[in-house]
Design an enzyme around this catalytic site. Sequence first.
Site, short mmCIF file in Angstrom:
data_model
loop_
_atom_site.label_atom_id
_atom_site.label_comp_id
_atom_site.label_asym_id
_atom_site.label_seq_id
_atom_site.Cartn_x
_atom_site.Cartn_y
_atom_site.Cartn_z
CB ILE A 157 -0.83 -0.02 1.47
CG1 ILE A 157 -0.76 -0.43 2.51
CG2 ILE A 157 -2.04 -1.18 0.85
CD1 ILE A 157 -1.33 -0.02 4.00
CE LYS A 159 9.79 0.47 -3.48
NZ LYS A 159 10.10 -0.77 -4.89
N GLY A 160 7.87 3.61 0.82
CA GLY A 160 8.80 5.31 0.69
C GLY A 160 10.44 5.41 1.00
N GLY A 161 11.16 5.93 1.41
CA GLY A 161 12.53 5.62 0.53
C GLY A 161 13.15 4.49 1.37
CG HIS A 162 14.40 5.44 4.68
ND1 HIS A 162 13.96 6.17 4.32
CD2 HIS A 162 15.64 5.43 4.98
CE1 HIS A 162 14.80 7.40 4.24
NE2 HIS A 162 15.99 7.04 4.51
CE LYS A 179 7.85 2.69 8.40
NZ LYS A 179 8.55 4.39 8.26
CG ASP A 276 10.26 13.54 6.58
OD1 ASP A 276 10.39 14.52 6.02
OD2 ASP A 276 10.70 11.96 5.91
N1 LIG Z 1 -0.69 2.83 8.87
C1 LIG Z 1 -0.44 2.69 7.39
N2 LIG Z 1 -2.29 2.45 7.24
C2 LIG Z 1 -2.21 2.69 5.38
N3 LIG Z 1 -1.25 2.83 4.43
C3 LIG Z 1 0.31 3.52 5.43
C4 LIG Z 1 -0.10 2.91 6.14
N4 LIG Z 1 1.42 2.91 7.00
C5 LIG Z 1 2.02 3.74 5.77
N5 LIG Z 1 1.27 3.99 4.95
C6 LIG Z 1 1.52 4.62 3.35
O1 LIG Z 1 2.71 3.83 3.26
C7 LIG Z 1 3.81 4.87 2.60
C8 LIG Z 1 5.20 4.92 3.26
O2 LIG Z 1 5.05 4.87 4.82
P1 LIG Z 1 6.20 5.19 5.73
O3 LIG Z 1 6.11 6.92 4.84
O4 LIG Z 1 6.47 5.09 6.54
O5 LIG Z 1 7.34 4.68 4.88
P2 LIG Z 1 9.02 5.49 4.73
O6 LIG Z 1 9.50 4.33 4.40
O7 LIG Z 1 9.90 5.79 5.68
O8 LIG Z 1 9.07 6.54 4.18
P3 LIG Z 1 10.04 7.89 3.97
O9 LIG Z 1 10.33 8.35 2.44
O10 LIG Z 1 8.85 9.10 4.69
O11 LIG Z 1 11.06 7.47 5.21
C9 LIG Z 1 2.82 5.86 3.39
O12 LIG Z 1 2.81 7.17 2.97
C10 LIG Z 1 1.20 5.80 2.82
O13 LIG Z 1 0.60 6.06 1.94
#
Ligand SMILES: Nc1ncnc2c1ncn2[C@@H]1O[C@H](COP(=O)(O)OP(=O)(O)OP(=O)(O)O)[C@@H](O)[C@H]1O
Length: 465
Positions: A157, A159-162, A179, A276
Amino acid sequence: MAMEETGRETVEEKTPEKESKSKEMRSESVNEQPSPRCVLEIPVLGSDSDTSSCSSNSSSYSPRKPVFQKGNKDSYGLQWKNLIGNVKKKYVRSFSFIPLLTSNDKNLRRTKLAKLHASEEEHVDINSMPVPKPSWKNFTYSELAAATDNFSPENLIGKGGHAEVYKGHLSDGQIVAVKKLMKNEKQEEDRASDFLSELGIIAHINHPNAACLIGFSVDGGLHLVLQFSPHGSLSSVLFGSPERLDWKTRFKVAIGIADGLKYLHYDCQRRIIHRDIKASNILLTEDYEAQISDFGLAKWLPENWPHHVVHPIEGTFGYLAPEYFMHGIVDEKIDVFAFGVLLLEIITGRRAVDSARQSLVIWAKPLLQQNEVKELVDPGLGDNYDPSEMKRSMITASMCINHSASQRPTMIRVVELLKNKESPVEGELKYCGERGIIADSLDLQDYSRTSYLNDLNRHKQLVLE
Ligand SMILES: Nc1ncnc2c1ncn2[C@@H]1O[C@H](COP(=O)(O)OP(=O)(O)OP(=O)(O)O)[C@@H](O)[C@H]1O
C-alpha cells in the site's frame, strides 16, 4: 487503495562557508553535547488494558504518563530486553543506550539525560537496567507473512525511501499495516539503530493524532506493525484522488496535525522533533482524523538544549526550513516551517514541490502578501469553504513559513490561531485588510526572498547532484 511512493533526500555535502556558520551555531548550543541519538527507555502504561489500546478519539483523549517498572521477571520486560539483545547481536556491533530510568520525575529524568556523554552511553550494561513492559506484540516472520499473503504485491500500500508498507490481516481479524524496512544504501548497523530509535520514540507517543504501533518483528528483517489507516495518507487523498477533499475535512485534518505536533513538542514525555512532516507522513483514520506517522527521522532533545545541529541533513525537499537545510539546525521550529508548507498544500491543493521542482512557498508568498485568496485557494473547492477558517489558515501558514525561525509561532500558538481561540496580535500581523494578509513573517528583513531562493537553489543542486 493505490500504492503510494514517497521519498526524502539526504544532503551530505557541507561547504566551508556552511561549515563555519554551522560551527558558530554549534558553539552557541549548550554544553557542546553529543547528539542524543540512542534508544530511549520504553514507557509502560499502568495496566494491561491501558497498554493494548491506541488513542483514537481526540475528544476522550487525556495525556497519560507512562509508568516505568523495575525488575526483569515479567515476560514483556524480557521481550523488550530480548529484542534489543537480538537486534544488537544480529545487526549492531556497537550501539549506545540511554539507561532505563525508574523515576517518574520528568525533570530529573531530563537533567540526567542531558548530562550523559557518548562514552558513558556506550558502556551501559543492559542486564542491570530496570526493565519496562512494552505493550506491543513481538511477531514472528511467519505470522507477518501469513497476514500479508507472503508480502504479496497486491497488499503493497505504500513505499517510502526506507520501507515498503503492506496491508495485513492478523489471525484475530485485525487489519494492520506492516512496515518492512528495506535494505538500502545504509549499513545494516545504521538501519538497525534507525529501527530501534524509531521504536523508542513511538513508545513515548500516545495521542489520537499520532500513529499507533501494534507490534514489531526482528525475525527475517525489521518490521513495524501499525494500525491500518483506511484512507491512506493525506498526500494520496489530496493529490492522488479524482475526488476533491472538502474544506471541512481539510480544516479538521490541519487542526489534527497541529494538535499532534503540539503534543510532540510540549506534552509528550520527551521533547520530540519529527523532522519529516509532509503530506505522505500524515495518515487518515476512518473518520479522517489525522495521524502523524513515520518517526524514522525523529529526534528527541533534552529540555535544556536550545537546538541541536545534525549532519547529514535528511528530510524532504520543499518542506525544509532554511536554517535546517543550510546549517543543520534542529529544533521545534523546523517542524513549524514544514507544517506551514503542509497548510499551504491543504489550502491550494498544490504540492510542496511541483513536477517542475518549483517551490510552493515561493509561489505562494507574494499571493499571501497581496491577499489573493481566489488565486491561492484550490480551484477544485470553488467557493465552498468557510472564509474565516480560510483566512486563519492563510495567516497561520504565512507565519509558519517565516524565514526567521524566531519569528515563527510555536505549535501552541498555531493551535490557538487555527481554533480561533485568540486572534493574531499586533507584531504577529503587520497589515491586514486593504493590503491583505501581510504578517510580520512576510517582512523578510534578515533573510530576503533572493537569499532564500539562492539557498533553495543551492539545496536543490545538492539534492540533484
Ligand atoms: N498505517 C498505515 N496505514 C495505511 N497506509 C500506510 C500506513 N503506514 C504507511 N502507509 C503508506 O505507506 C507510505 C510509506 O510509509 P512511510 O512514510 O512510513 O515509509 P518510509 O520509507 O519511512 O517513507 P520516507 O520516504 O518518508 O522515509 C505512506 O505514505 C502511506 O501511504
